[in-house]
Design a protein around this motif. Structure first.
Motif, PDB file in Angstrom:
ATOM      1  N   PRO A 240       0.595  -1.561  -0.156  1.00 40.17           N
ATOM      2  CA  PRO A 240       0.211  -0.183   0.399  1.00 40.17           C
ATOM      3  C   PRO A 240       0.641   1.359   0.381  1.00 40.17           C
ATOM      4  O   PRO A 240       1.917   0.812   0.578  1.00 40.17           O
TER       5      PRO A 240
ATOM      6  N   SER B 259      -3.471  -1.253   6.617  1.00 40.72           N
ATOM      7  CA  SER B 259      -4.297  -0.951   4.961  1.00 40.72           C
ATOM      8  C   SER B 259      -3.763  -1.985   3.878  1.00 40.72           C
ATOM      9  O   SER B 259      -2.864  -2.901   4.301  1.00 40.72           O
TER      10      SER B 259
ATOM     11  N   GLU C   8      -3.978  -3.251   0.013  1.00 39.04           N
ATOM     12  CA  GLU C   8      -3.893  -3.285  -1.614  1.00 39.04           C
ATOM     13  C   GLU C   8      -3.262  -3.984  -2.593  1.00 39.04           C
ATOM     14  O   GLU C   8      -2.826  -5.210  -2.380  1.00 39.04           O
TER      15      GLU C   8
ATOM     16  N   GLU D 209      -4.062  -6.016  -6.751  1.00 36.53           N
ATOM     17  CA  GLU D 209      -4.021  -6.332  -8.164  1.00 36.53           C
ATOM     18  C   GLU D 209      -5.003  -7.283  -8.520  1.00 36.53           C
ATOM     19  O   GLU D 209      -4.502  -7.958  -8.682  1.00 36.53           O
TER      20      GLU D 209
ATOM     21  N   ARG E 269      -6.747  -1.687  -9.320  1.00 35.77           N
ATOM     22  CA  ARG E 269      -5.916  -1.504  -7.586  1.00 35.77           C
ATOM     23  C   ARG E 269      -7.083  -0.875  -6.908  1.00 35.77           C
ATOM     24  O   ARG E 269      -7.918  -0.320  -7.307  1.00 35.77           O
TER      25      ARG E 269
ATOM     26  N   LYS F 274      -8.213  -0.561  -2.491  1.00 34.48           N
ATOM     27  CA  LYS F 274      -7.526  -0.672  -0.967  1.00 34.48           C
ATOM     28  C   LYS F 274      -8.360  -0.605   0.112  1.00 34.48           C
ATOM     29  O   LYS F 274      -9.819   0.443   0.171  1.00 34.48           O
TER      30      LYS F 274
END
Length: 248
Positions: free
Chosen positions: A88, A95, A97, A99, A210, A212
Motif C-alpha cells: 500500500p 492497509s 491493497e 491488483e 487496484r 484498497k
C-alpha cells in the motif's frame, strides 16, 4: 717413399667407407585414405515452451447456473482471474491493497421472444477483514496529571498557642494509558463496474485494477463476485457467482 705416399689416401678411403650411413628400405604405405566424417547426431526437437501462469493467478470455480420460472437459463462465471498483493502507498500495516483482473461472462438462453434479453452484469470484489479499526476509535492515548499543594506546621518546644513555623509541600500525580478500539471483522464490497446489457452473451474484462481498504488488522481474505440479472417489465432473475477465496 713413393709407395708409402700412395697408401695413405687409400686408408682414408677405407675409413670413409666404414662410416658411410646405411640406407634402410621402407615399404610403400600406399595412398592415405581420408577418414570418413562422423555422422552428425540426430537433432532432438526442443520441447515447446510452457507458458507460465501470470503472477497472482487464481483458479476460478465452475460457473453458476439456474433456471427462472419463465423458462430462461442463466449462467455466470469467470476465467483468467488474478489477484496480486501490492504494497500500500500508506505503508501502514492496517492497509490492504490488491491488483486484480479476470474475464467475467454471462449467458442467457430461453424461449424465443421478439426482443433480446436485457439486464445488468455487476462485477466486483469482497474483502474480509478479521478485525476492523476503520469504524472504531482506533488507537488513543489517555493520561492524567495533577498537583496537590499542602502546608505543614512546625511544632514548638514549649507550650504556646502559636506555631514556630509553616512548612509548605507540593505533591504531584501522573498516569497514562493506551486504548485500542477494535470491532469484529467486516466484509467490504468493492464494485468495479455495473454493465447494462442487451443480448444473450454479456461479459466484462478487468485488468490491472487496484483496490484498497484501510483499518484492517490481522488476516484478510479476498474473492471476486459477479451478479447477472435478467430483467423484464414484470420480473428480475438474479444469479450470483463467487470466486475462490484467497487468504492474505
Amino acid at each position: 717413399m713413393r709407395l708409402s705416399f700412395l697408401a695413405l689416401p687409400a686408408g682414408w678411403l677405407l675409413l670413409g667407407a666404414l662410416w658411410s650411413p646405411v640406407a634402410t628400405a621402407q615399404p610403400d604405405a600406399g595412398p592415405v585414405t581420408p577418414a570418413e566424417p562422423v555422422a552428425a547426431a540426430a537433432a532432438v526437437p526442443a520441447a515447446p515452451p510452457v507458458d507460465a501462469p501470470p503472477e497472482g493467478a487464481v483458479v476460478s470455480p465452475p460457473p453458476a447456473t439456474t433456471t427462472s420460472p419463465d423458462g430462461w437459463t442463466l449462467t455466470v462465471g469467470a476465467k483468467d482471474e488474478t489477484q496480486k498483493i501490492i504494497a500500500p502507498l500508506t505503508t501502514a500495516i492496517s492497509s490492504r491493497e490488491y491488483e486484480v483482473g479476470g474475464v467475467f461472462n454471462g449467458s442467457l438462453s430461453g424461449p424465443e421472444e421478439a426482443t433480446p434479453p436485457r439486464g445488468v452484469l455487476e462485477v466486483g470484489y469482497q474483502i474480509g477483514c478479521g478485525i476492523d479499526m476503520s469504524t472504531s476509535n482506533g488507537v488513543s492515548l489517555t493520561g492524567t496529571a495533577g498537583i496537590n499543594p499542602s502546608l505543614g506546621i512546625l511544632g514548638t518546644d514549649v507550650i504556646s498557642p502559636f506555631p514556630e513555623g509553616v512548612l509548605p509541600g507540593v505533591a504531584g500525580n501522573l498516569g497514562g494509558g493506551i486504548t485500542i478500539g477494535l470491532k469484529p471483522g467486516i466484509i467490504n464490497m468493492v464494485k468495479v463496474t455495473e454493465k447494462q446489457y442487451t443480448g444473450a452473451e454479456p461479459w466484462v474484462m478487468v485488468h490491472g485494477f487496484r483496490i484498497k481498504i484501510d483499518g484492517c488488522v490481522g488476516e484478510s481474505f479476498i474473492r471476486s463476485y459477479a451478479v447477472l440479472t435478467r430483467s423484464t417489465d414484470l420480473s428480475d432473475a438474479v444469479l450470483a457467482y463467487y470466486g475462490e477465496t484467497k487468504k492474505v
